[in-house]
Design a protein around this motif. Structure first.
Motif, PDB file in Angstrom:
ATOM      1  N   HIS A 228       0.858  -1.195   0.000  1.00  0.00           N
ATOM      2  CA  HIS A 228       0.000   0.000   0.000  1.00  0.00           C
ATOM      3  C   HIS A 228       0.893   1.244   0.000  1.00  0.00           C
ATOM      4  CE1 HIS A 228      -3.139   2.824   0.788  1.00  0.00           C
ATOM      5  NE2 HIS A 228      -2.743   3.068   2.023  1.00  0.00           N
ATOM      6  N   THR A 230      -0.312   4.413  -1.698  1.00  0.00           N
ATOM      7  CA  THR A 230      -1.061   5.591  -2.144  1.00  0.00           C
ATOM      8  C   THR A 230      -1.376   6.489  -0.948  1.00  0.00           C
ATOM      9  OG1 THR A 230      -3.121   4.315  -1.993  1.00  0.00           O
ATOM     10  CG2 THR A 230      -2.040   4.442  -4.153  1.00  0.00           C
ATOM     11  N   HIS A 231      -0.344   6.971  -0.305  1.00  0.00           N
ATOM     12  CA  HIS A 231      -0.472   7.813   0.882  1.00  0.00           C
ATOM     13  C   HIS A 231       0.877   8.477   1.115  1.00  0.00           C
ATOM     14  CE1 HIS A 231       2.017   5.098   3.390  1.00  0.00           C
ATOM     15  NE2 HIS A 231       1.555   4.182   2.551  1.00  0.00           N
ATOM     16  N   GLY A 274       5.012   5.338 -10.294  1.00  0.00           N
ATOM     17  CA  GLY A 274       4.815   5.613  -8.881  1.00  0.00           C
ATOM     18  C   GLY A 274       5.205   6.998  -8.419  1.00  0.00           C
ATOM     19  N   ARG A 276       3.441   9.417  -7.544  1.00  0.00           N
ATOM     20  CA  ARG A 276       2.615   9.887  -6.434  1.00  0.00           C
ATOM     21  C   ARG A 276       2.566   8.879  -5.293  1.00  0.00           C
ATOM     22  NH1 ARG A 276       2.424  15.029  -6.711  1.00  0.00           N
ATOM     23  NH2 ARG A 276       0.602  15.018  -5.332  1.00  0.00           N
ATOM     24  N   TRP A 277       3.313   7.781  -5.416  1.00  0.00           N
ATOM     25  CA  TRP A 277       3.383   6.833  -4.309  1.00  0.00           C
ATOM     26  C   TRP A 277       4.213   7.411  -3.173  1.00  0.00           C
ATOM     27  CZ3 TRP A 277       5.138   2.034  -7.651  1.00  0.00           C
ATOM     28  CH2 TRP A 277       4.055   1.575  -8.417  1.00  0.00           C
TER      29      TRP A 277
END
Length: 289
Positions: A228, A230-231, A274, A276-277
Motif C-alpha cells: 500500500h 497511495t499515501h 509511482g 505519487r506513491w
C-alpha cells in the motif's frame, strides 16, 4: 488573536491553517485552486482571498506552504504577491521545502520592504500536520523568529531557530538526506527477510526495538508489507527535495554518494508509474526486480 494569512492548502497546509483557526486566530487563506480555499472556509471559518496579495493585506504574519522555488516566488513577489500588500513589520513564514538560494533572495527582498522573512521547512508528513506534531527548522533573524514562534507552536511538536536566513532549508536538506538512506535500508532489510523466507512482521517487531528502530520503520513497514503506497510523502516531491540537496552539495563540496544513488532508485519508481506513491515505495522497486 493574531491576524494571519495562509497561502497554499495542500495536504500539509490545509490542516496547519485549520489548527491556527482552531486556536482563535483570524485566518485568511489563499490557494491556487479556489475550490480548496472555499472548502477550507466551509470547514474552519475565516475568509478566502483570490490572490496572495489580497490574503496578506493587513496580516501580521503571512505563512506559506506551496510547491517549489517558482511557486514561492509567485506568492511572494509581483503585483499579486504577498509582499505587495504586507505592512512594514509584518513577517512572512515559509514552510515550503525550497533552495536556500531562493530563501536568501526573498529574505533580502523582504528586508528591502521592511518585512521579516523566516524560512521554516517542516517534517512529520501529513499525519504530523493533521495532529499538530510537526518538527519545524527555522532560519532568519532572531527577533523575527521570536515574533512568530507562538503561532507556529500551534502545529509544532518542536520548533527551533537553527541560524541565519537559509539555515532552516539547509537543515531540511539534512532531514531528507537522512530519510533517503533510512528508507532504502529499511526496504533492503524487508526485501532480504522476504527472500530468506522470514515473517516480515515478526522481523520488524524484534529489530524495531533495537538499534535499527526508526520513525520510518514504525510508521511504514505495515503499509510496505501490505503493498500500500497511495499515501504519505510522494516520490515526485522527494525527488524535488533530493535534487535541491544534490545541487547544494555541488556548491558546498559535500559528498552524498548514497543520496545520489537513492535519487536514481526513486527515478526508477517514477518510471514504474509511482510518482505519487509514498517514498516507502523503494521496497516495491526491490520486489519488482
Amino acid at each position: 488573536m493574531t491576524k494571519l494569512a495562509f497561502l497554499g492548502l495542500g495536504v500539509m497546509g490545509f490542516p496547519m491553517a485549520g489548527h491556527l483557526a482552531a486556536a482563535g486566530h483570524e485566518v485568511t487563506v489563499y490557494n491556487r485552486t479556489r475550490a480548496k480555499a472555499d472548502a477550507w472556509v466551509a470547514k474552519h471559518g475565516g475568509t478566502a482571498a483570490d490572490t496572495p496579495a489580497a490574503a496578506a493585506k493587513g496580516a501580521d504574519i503571512v505563512l506559506a506552504c506551496v510547491g517549489n522555488d517558482d511557486d514561492l516566488r509567485a506568492v511572494c513577489t509581483g503585483a499579486d504577491g504577498a509582499f505587495a500588500t504586507m505592512g512594514k513589520g509584518a513577517i512572512f513564514v515559509d514552510h515550503t521545502t525550497v533552495s536556500a538560494k531562493v530563501t536568501r533572495e526573498l529574505y533580502a527582498a523582504a528586508k528591502d520592504k521592511g518585512l521579516g522573512f523566516v524560512d521554516a521547512p517542516i517534517s512529520g508528513g501529513q499525519a504530523g500536520a493533521e495532529n499538530a506534531q510537526l518538527s519545524i527548522m527555522c532560519g532568519g533573524d532572531q527577533a523575527d523568529y521570536d515574533a512568530i514562534s507562538a503561532v507556529i507552536d500551534v502545529y509544532a511538536k518542536l520548533a527551533r531557530r537553527i541560524g541565519d536566513s537559509g539555515a532552516g532549508q539547509m537543515t531540511k536538506m539534512c532531514n531528507q538526506i537522512a530519510i533517503a538512506g533510512l528508507v532504502q535500508g529499511l526496504s533492503e532489510a524487508m526485501h532480504f527477510a522476504d527472500k530468506a523466507g522470514l515473517d516480515g512482521h515478526a522481523v520488524i517487531e524484534v529489530i524495531s526495538q533495537g538499534a535499527a528502530g526508526s520513525w520510518q520503520m514504525n510508521n511504514r513497514y505495515k503499509t510496505m508489507l501490505d503493498d500500500h503506497f497511495t499515501h504519505g510523502f510522494a516520490v515526485d516531491w522527494m525527488r524535488k527535495d533530493l535534487g535541491i540537496c544534490l545541487d547544494t552539495a555541488d556548491e558546498n563540496g559535500a559528498s552524498l554518494p548514497v543520496t545520489a544513488l537513492v535519487d536514481q532508485f526513486y527515478k526508477d519508481v517514477q518510471k514504474m508509474g509511482g510518482g505519487r506513491w509514498d517514498t516507502s515505495a523503494l521496497f516495491k522497486r526491490l520486489q519488482a526486480l
